[in-house]
Scaffold this motif. Structure first.
Motif, PDB file in Angstrom:
ATOM      1  N   PRO A   8       0.825  -1.212   0.000  1.00  0.00           N
ATOM      2  CA  PRO A   8       0.000   0.000   0.000  1.00  0.00           C
ATOM      3  C   PRO A   8       0.860   1.265   0.000  1.00  0.00           C
ATOM      4  O   PRO A   8       2.057   1.197   0.265  1.00  0.00           O
ATOM      5  N   ASP A   9       0.228   2.386  -0.290  1.00  0.00           N
ATOM      6  CA  ASP A   9       0.892   3.682  -0.117  1.00  0.00           C
ATOM      7  C   ASP A   9       0.942   3.940   1.377  1.00  0.00           C
ATOM      8  O   ASP A   9      -0.080   4.159   2.008  1.00  0.00           O
ATOM      9  N   LEU A  10       2.135   3.915   1.940  1.00  0.00           N
ATOM     10  CA  LEU A  10       2.254   3.993   3.393  1.00  0.00           C
ATOM     11  C   LEU A  10       2.368   5.410   3.910  1.00  0.00           C
ATOM     12  O   LEU A  10       2.380   5.635   5.100  1.00  0.00           O
ATOM     13  N   GLY A  11       2.485   6.381   3.007  1.00  0.00           N
ATOM     14  CA  GLY A  11       2.702   7.722   3.540  1.00  0.00           C
ATOM     15  C   GLY A  11       2.262   8.834   2.630  1.00  0.00           C
ATOM     16  O   GLY A  11       3.079   9.653   2.220  1.00  0.00           O
ATOM     17  N   GLU A  12       1.011   8.879   2.291  1.00  0.00           N
ATOM     18  CA  GLU A  12       0.447  10.031   1.577  1.00  0.00           C
ATOM     19  C   GLU A  12       1.212  10.389   0.307  1.00  0.00           C
ATOM     20  O   GLU A  12       1.843  11.429   0.232  1.00  0.00           O
ATOM     21  N   THR A  41      10.405   3.312   3.356  1.00  0.00           N
ATOM     22  CA  THR A  41       9.990   4.265   2.334  1.00  0.00           C
ATOM     23  C   THR A  41      10.907   5.472   2.437  1.00  0.00           C
ATOM     24  O   THR A  41      11.792   5.504   3.279  1.00  0.00           O
ATOM     25  N   LYS A  43      10.113   8.032   3.662  1.00  0.00           N
ATOM     26  CA  LYS A  43       9.785   8.738   4.894  1.00  0.00           C
ATOM     27  C   LYS A  43      10.122   7.949   6.150  1.00  0.00           C
ATOM     28  O   LYS A  43      10.479   8.531   7.160  1.00  0.00           O
ATOM     29  N   ALA A  44       9.950   6.641   6.110  1.00  0.00           N
ATOM     30  CA  ALA A  44      10.078   5.904   7.368  1.00  0.00           C
ATOM     31  C   ALA A  44      10.306   4.422   7.138  1.00  0.00           C
ATOM     32  O   ALA A  44       9.989   3.873   6.086  1.00  0.00           O
ATOM     33  N   VAL A  46       8.925   1.057   8.315  1.00  0.00           N
ATOM     34  CA  VAL A  46       7.694   0.638   8.992  1.00  0.00           C
ATOM     35  C   VAL A  46       7.489  -0.870   8.889  1.00  0.00           C
ATOM     36  O   VAL A  46       7.963  -1.518   7.961  1.00  0.00           O
ATOM     37  N   LEU A  48       4.889  -3.965   8.423  1.00  0.00           N
ATOM     38  CA  LEU A  48       3.584  -4.221   7.828  1.00  0.00           C
ATOM     39  C   LEU A  48       2.916  -5.381   8.551  1.00  0.00           C
ATOM     40  O   LEU A  48       3.491  -6.458   8.679  1.00  0.00           O
TER      41      LEU A  48
END
Lengths: 417, 374
Positions: A8-12, A41, A43-44, A46, A48
Motif C-alpha cells: 500500500p501507499d504507506l505515507g500520503e 519508504t 519517509k520511514a 515501517v 507491515l
C-alpha cells in the motif's frame, strides 16, 4: 483460496518502498495483524501487519528489492477469519496503478512522449511551446495520462483550445508503449534505489560542493599497538572491544579540540560558519545494506572506556540494521577505517555537511627507522580530507600532525591534553 | 455563583493517582470533583482506555494494510482524552483537532464512522449536531476560534433563557498553541468571558519539533497573559484529568469564563502513519514515558481495590477485540463514494462554473451525472 497483499501507499503519496526484511516464510501460519515484514519508504522504516489470518503462500519480492506501490508482495493461503479482506487487496494494484500515474506521471509519460511519432511532431512544433496551448485542466490531465505532449496537438475547439476529442484522436493513432529496462546476456541492470541511491546522492553532493584537499602522513604506531594490548587487560575495559581505532578516535578528538575548524559546518543559506560544542563522531560502517555513517553523540565528553562501549554498540547496531535514525543525523566529523580491508590509504569523500574525514589505513609490520637504526615497527598511514572552504592547509596539517603524534606516542594525550 | 480559581505553582501538575501505590491523593481542590466516582465508574473508565487503545492499534494496522490513507495514532494520550471527554455533559459542545478519536468514542461516535475520513470516503464524517462534537479539524488552530464563537453563542442563548449553562471545549496539541488563532482565541475568550475550555494535550512534539522549541515556558503560563485561568495536569492520570476538566467546566457554567488546561502527556507512536519518530527521539525517552503509561496508572488503582479480577480483565479484552473486529469489517466494507459526489455540497446553490466543471469531469471519466444522488 490464495489471496495477494499488495504494497500500500504507506505515507500520503509515496510510490515505492524497499523491502528490508521478511519476518515470515512460505508455509508459516500468521495471525491477523502479525508483523510480516519491514519496509523502508522515503519517509520511514515501517512494519507491515498481516491483513489476514492464514498461511503464507509465496513471498513475491526479495529482501532489498524496491517495490512499486500496488505490487503484490506476498500471497496467503486459505483465510480462517477476516473474510472481507480478501476482495480488497486484489483490487489494490489496479486502483493504485491509476493513482501512481498521477504521482509519477512524468515517468511513463515521458517515455511515451519520446517515442516515435510524437517526438517528431513535438520537435516540429517546438516553437509553439506548451505554455501557449490552451486546454482545460481535465484535458491536460488526460493528455498527460496518455503520454501525449499537449503542445504537439492542433486544437479544434473555440479559439484553438485543445479538446478532449483532439487528445483521444491523437492517442488512437499512437501505439506508444513503456519501454522497460533491457536485460542482455552480458549485462544485468539493477534499479538505483535504497541505500545505494542515497549514498550516491550524498557523495555527489559532497564531492561537487566541498572543494576537497587530502593530506597523508605515515606514522610508527608501535606504542599505540602496545597500549591497546595493555588496555585490553584493564578491568575498566572489560566487555568492550579495544582496538587501535579507539585510540585513533581519541587522537582525532584531541586534534579537533586544538583545531576546531575541522569540526565546523558551512551554512550556505545563512552565509555563516557554524561550530557546535558537542562533537558527534561519525564512523563509516560497511553493513549488509550498504555504507552507513552513524555517529557517537558528544564523543569528546566521554571517558575512553565509555567511548569504547559507544563505538562497539554503534558498529554492532549498524551491522544488525538497528541503528536509530537519530544516530545518522548531526554528525560533526567522521572516520573511515579502510585498514580493515587491508588497504593502506585513500582519499575519502567528506560526509556531507561536515568539514573533514579521517581515513585510517592498515597497520603493517615493516622496516622503519627507529633510534637511528632499521627496525621492524608497526606502521600506519593516515589521511584526512577537508573542505577547503572551511579549513586551510595550515589547520588541516596541524590537525593531522597532532593525530599522528598522539598515535606515535600516546603520552602526548596526557602531556598536552 | 463564582468558582474560585485556585492559585498554584504553574509548574506543578495536578495529580490524583499516586504512581507508586495506586492510592488516590487527597487534593483539597480537585478531589471533590471525583466524589461520585465509584468502583463501577473506575472499571468503565479503564474499559474506555483499553478499548480506544485497541481501536487505535487496529486503525494503524488498517493503514499499513492499505485500507486507510492516513491515521493519526493517539497511543499514550488515552487518559487525556477519556478523562476530559468524561468531564463533559452531552449537551456541551466539542471542537476536536484531528487526534481526538478517544473523545469521539466517549461522545458516542461510531469508531467505524471515524475511520471514513481517514479512508478518504467522506469529506467530514458525522453530523456534529447528533453528538455535539464537530468533525476533525485538520488545519491547525482555527477551531479554537470557533469554540470561542460557539461560547459567545451560548452567552446569547443565556440572555434569553438563564437556565442555559452549556460549555464548549476545544482540543489542540502543543504545536497548535504556536498558531496565531490560538492567541486570538484566548484573547477573545477572556474579553467576552466565554464558557470555553481550551484543552491542550502537550504530547511533547509538534510533529518532530520538541515542545521546548515552541514554548520556552510551560504552555499553561500563556493563559495568565490573556487573563485566562490555567491548570496544568498530569495528562496520563485519567482521574486528575477528569477532575480538572469538571472544575474548568463548572467555572465556565458559573460565568467565570475560560480555562486553559495543559495536559502533560506523550505521543507514544508517530505523529501520523507517514512519520518516523525514531528520526527525532530516542529509545530512552520512549521508555521513560512507557513507565508512565496511562492505562497502567489506572490499573494500579483497580488492583489496589481488588477490581481487576480475571473475569473483569477478560471482559475488557473481549470488548476491545470485538470492537476492533467490527471496526475492521465495517472499514473494509465501506463503499467508495461516487466520484461525481465531489461536486456535491460545495455551495448551497451550485454556480454556473461549478456545473460546467461537473459536466467536464463526468465527461472525462465517463460518469453518470445523476450518480451523485443529489
Amino acid at each position: 483460496m490464495m489471496t495477494d497483499f499488495a504494497l500500500p501507499d504507506l505515507g500520503e503519496g509515496l510510490t515505492e518502498a524497499e523491502l528490508v526484511h521478511w519476518m515470515v516464510a512460505p508455509g508459516d501460519t500468521v495471525t491477523l495483524n502479525q508483523v510480516i515484514c519491514e519496509v523502508e519508504t522515503a519517509k520511514a522504516l515501517v512494519e507491515l501487519p498481516s491483513p489476514i489470518a492464514g498461511t503464507v503462500g509465496r513471498l513475491c519480492v526479495e529482501e532489498g528489492d524496491t517495490v512499486t506501490v500496488g505490487t503484490p508482495i506476498i500471497t496467503f493461503g486459505a483465510a480462517s477469519v477476516a473474510e472481507p479482506v480478501e476482495a480488497e487487496p486484489v483490487e489494490a494494484p489496479e486502483s493504485d496503478e491509476g493513482r501512481s500515474n498521477v504521482l509519477v506521471g512524468y515517468g511513463p509519460g515521458e517515455h511515451d512522449a519520446r517515442s516515435g511519432r510524437k517526438r517528431r511532431s513535438h520537435s516540429s512544433r517546438a516553437s509553439t511551446g506548451s505554455a501557449t496551448v490552451s486546454a482545460k485542466p481535465p484535458v491536460r490531465r488526460l493528455a498527460k495520462d496518455r503520454g501525449i505532449d499537449i503542445a504537439s496537438l492542433v486544437g479544434t475547439g473555440p479559439d484553438g483550445h485543445v479538446t478532449r476529442g483532439d487528445v483521444v484522436g491523437a492517442a488512437s493513432t499512437s501505439s506508444a508503449t513503456v519501454s522497460s529496462a533491457t536485460v542482455g546476456a552480458d549485462e544485468t541492470r539493477v534499479p538505483i534505489a535504497g541505500v545505494r541511491k542515497r549514498t550516491a546522492e550524498a557523495m555527489v553532493r559532497s564531492a561537487f560542493t566541498a572543494p576537497h584537499v587530502t593530506e597523508f602522513v605515515t606514522v610508527d604506531v608501535t606504542a599505540t599497538v602496545e597500549l591497546v594490548a595493555k588496555l585490553r587487560e584493564h578491568p575498566s575495559f572489560a566487555g568492550v572491544r579495544v582496538t587501535p581505532l579507539l585510540l585513533v578516535a581519541k587522537a582525532l578528538l584531541f586534534g579537533l579540540a586544538r583545531h576546531p575548524e575541522l569540526g565546523s559546518k558551512w551554512d550556505e543559506a545563512a552565509q555563516e560558519i557554524v561550530t557546535t560544542r558537542a562533537v558527534n563522531l561519525g564512523i563509516a560502517v560497511a553493513t549488509p545494506r550498504g555504507l552507513m555513517v552513524p555517529n557517537v553523540k558528544d564523543a569528546a565528553s566521554l571517558s575512553l572506556a565509555r567511548l569504547a562501549a559507544e563505538l562497539t554498540g554503534l558498529a554492532d547496531r549498524a551491522r544488525e540494521g538497528k541503528t536509530a535514525l537519530a544516530e545518522f543525523s548531526g554528525g560533526t566529523i567522521s572516520i573511515t577505517n579502510i585498514g580493515g580491508f587491508g588497504i593502506d590509504s585513500g582519499t575519502p569523500i567528506i560526509n556531507p555537511g561536515e568539514a573533514a574525514i579521517l581515513c585510517v589505513g592498515a597497520i603493517r609490520r615493516q622496516p622503519w627507522e627507529y633510534r637511528d637504526e632499521i627496525a621492524l615497527r608497526s606502521v600506519m598511514t593516515l589521511s584526512v580530507s577537508f573542505d577547503h572552504r572551511l579549513v586551510d592547509g595550515f589547520e588541516g596539517s596541524g590537525f593531522l600532525r597532532d593525530i599522528a603524534s598522539v598515535l606515535r606516542d600516546p603520552t602526548e594525550l596526557i602531556a598536552l591534553g | 455563583m463564582s468558582i474560585t480559581a485556585p492559585q498554584r505553582d504553574l509548574f506543578e501538575q495536578v495529580a490524583i493517582i499516586d504512581p507508586e501505590s495506586g492510592e488516590l491523593i487527597d487534593d483539597e481542590i480537585y478531589s471533590p470533583y471525583l466524589a461520585d466516582i465509584g468502583d463501577t465508574d473506575l472499571r468503565e473508565i479503564y474499559r474506555d482506555l483499553v478499548v480506544v487503545r485497541r481501536l487505535d492499534a487496529e486503525a494503524t494496522a488498517l493503514q499499513r494494510q492499505g485500507q486507510l490513507g492516513l491515521w493519526a495514532p493517539l497511543a499514550g494520550q488515552e487518559a487525556a482524552q477519556i478523562g476530559s471527554a468524561r468531564g463533559l455533559r452531552p449537551s456541551d459542545f466539542v471542537f476536536p483537532s484531528y487526534r481526538e478519536h478517544g473523545v469521539a468514542y466517549v461522545r458516542g461516535v461510531d469508531p467505524a464512522v471515524v475511520l471514513r475520513m481517514w479512508r478518504g470516503t467522506t469529506l467530514a464524517g458525522w453530523n456534529p449536531r447528533d453528538v455535539n462534537m464537530m468533525t476533525p479539524a485538520i488545519v491547525i488552530g482555527p477551531h479554537m476560534l470557533f469554540a470561542v464563537g460557539y461560547g459567545m453563542g451560548i452567552l446569547r442563548d443565556k440572555t434569553l433563557n438563564s437556565a442555559v449553562d452549556d460549555i464548549v471545549i476545544a482540543y489542540c496539541g502543543d504545536g497548535g498553541t504556536s498558531q496565531g488563532d490560538f492567541s486570538e482565541a484566548l484573547g477573545f475568550a477572556a474579553s467576552f468571558r466565554t464558557p470555553t475550555v481550551f484543552f491542550v494535550q502537550n504530547n511533547q512534539y509538534a510533529i518532530s519539533s520538541p515542545v521546548g522549541i515552541q514554548a520556552t515556558v510551560p504552555i499553561v503560563q500563556r493563559a495568565a497573559g490573556f487573563g485566562v485561568h490555567g491548570i496544568r495536569v498530569d495528562g496520563n492520570d485519567v482521574l486528575a484529568v477528569l477532575a480538572v476538566t469538571r472544575h474548568a467546566a463548572e467555572r465556565a457554567r458559573a460565568g467565570d469564563g475560560p480555562t486553559l488546561i495543559e495536559a502533560v502527556t506523550y505521543r507514544m507512536g508517530p505523529h501520523t502513519t507517514s512519520d518516523d519518530p525514531t528520526r527525532y527521539r530516542d529509545a530512552a525517552e520512549l521508555e521513560f514515558w512507557r513507565q508512565r503509561d496511562p492505562i497502567d496508572r489506572l490499573r494500579l488503582v483497580l488492583d489496589r481495590r481488588g477490581l481487576a479480577d480475571q473475569e473483569f480483565l477478560a471482559s475488557v479484552d473481549e470488548t476491545a477485540d470485538r470492537y476492533a473486529a467490527e471496526v475492521r469489517e465495517a472499514c473494509i466494507a465501506t463503499p467508495d463514494p461516487d466520484p461525481i459526489s465531489l461536486f456535491d455540497n460545495v455551495y448551497a446553490t451550485e454556480t454556473a462554473l461549478l456545473a460546467e466543471e461537473r459536466t467536464d469531469f463526468a465527461d472525462l471519466h465517463g460518469l453518470d451525472l445523476q450518480g451523485s444522488g443529489e
